[in-house]
Design an enzyme around this catalytic site. Structure first.
Site, PDB file in Angstrom:
ATOM      1  N   THR A  42      37.550  39.937 -36.551  1.00 49.95           N
ATOM      2  CA  THR A  42      36.684  41.090 -36.893  1.00 49.95           C
ATOM      3  C   THR A  42      36.484  41.892 -35.615  1.00 49.95           C
ATOM      4  OG1 THR A  42      34.744  41.478 -38.157  1.00 49.95           O
ATOM      5  CG2 THR A  42      34.460  40.161 -36.332  1.00 49.95           C
ATOM      6  N   CYS A  47      26.725  45.398 -35.065  1.00 51.88           N
ATOM      7  CA  CYS A  47      26.995  44.060 -35.767  1.00 51.88           C
ATOM      8  C   CYS A  47      26.956  42.978 -34.732  1.00 51.88           C
ATOM      9  CB  CYS A  47      27.908  44.276 -36.735  1.00 51.88           C
ATOM     10  SG  CYS A  47      27.494  45.342 -37.995  1.00 51.88           S
ATOM     11  N   HIS A  64      29.698  38.559 -40.503  1.00 54.08           N
ATOM     12  CA  HIS A  64      29.492  39.785 -39.852  1.00 54.08           C
ATOM     13  C   HIS A  64      28.254  40.368 -40.587  1.00 54.08           C
ATOM     14  CE1 HIS A  64      31.922  43.544 -38.327  1.00 54.08           C
ATOM     15  NE2 HIS A  64      30.777  44.006 -38.339  1.00 54.08           N
TER      16      HIS A  64
END
Length: 201
Positions: A42, A47, A64
């Site tokens: 990711t 985040c 996430h």
């Protein structure tokens, strides 16, 4: 897998030539877990991702998530519900897949101050504080972390071995990450999350 979790389970699985293995790419609001020898990847700005695995069986996964700016006066604000939901759904699916709670360990990443409009709200810092506090409450040991800073990062997680590679993205070639996180934050603030909490009561 329950109906609500299904919509958040990452479906972008591909073959990664660099690492010569299957890989799952997760986007904001998604998670992925597996017992296979594969990679989960990711890209994080403000985040946070928690990489959680059973250190004995190698069953592991990654989420996430971003905490939107919930109502601070409410005992269960939208922010707590989204962060808690992202953590609970991953942990519950790991346990259903044979992981044992006492064997779980975590590595946590992200929380960078990369969204200009979010700097005043300290979104990245709040995400980092949340994930540390949640894991401490759940008695899941954090064995590695790379939180805060000002740079986005790309995270490659190999649940079977627990290995993580983090690449700091010192300059972004385009606004994809920032736009993706901004869209995600806007979606969180307009979506009704009423049903999510009941799942784990």
């Amino acid at each position: 897998m329950n109906e609500i979790a299904k919509e958040h389970f990452a479906t972008n699985v591909y073959y990664d030539r660099t690492f010569d293995c299957d890989a799952a790419k997760i986007l904001p609001g998604e998670y992925y877990y597996t017992g296979k020898d594969m990679l989960i990847v990711t890209v994080l700005g403000s985040c946070v991702s928690a990489c959680i695995r059973d250190r004995v069986t190698g069953v592991g996964g990654m989420n996430h998530f971003m905490l939107p700016d919930g109502d601070g006066d409410s005992p269960v604000s939208a922010s707590a519900r989204y962060g808690t939901y992202a953590m609970e759904v991953l942990i519950n699916d790991l346990l259903k897949s044979g992981a044992k709670r006492e064997n779980l360990e975590a590595k946590v990443f992200g929380g960078g101050a990369v969204l200009r409009g979010f700097v005043a709200m300290n979104v990245g810092e709040r995400n980092a504080q949340f994930v540390r506090k949640f894991l401490k409450t759940e008695n899941i040991r954090i064995v590695a972390e790379d939180l805060n800073d000002i740079h986005p990062r790309k995270v490659y997680y190999f649940p079977r071995s627990g290995k993580v590679l983090v690449k700091k993205l010192r300059q972004l070639n385009n606004n994809t990450l920032v736009n993706r996180e901004q869209d995600y934050a806007n979606r969180l603030q307009t979506n009704n999350v009423g049903g999510d909490v009941e799942l784990f009561s």
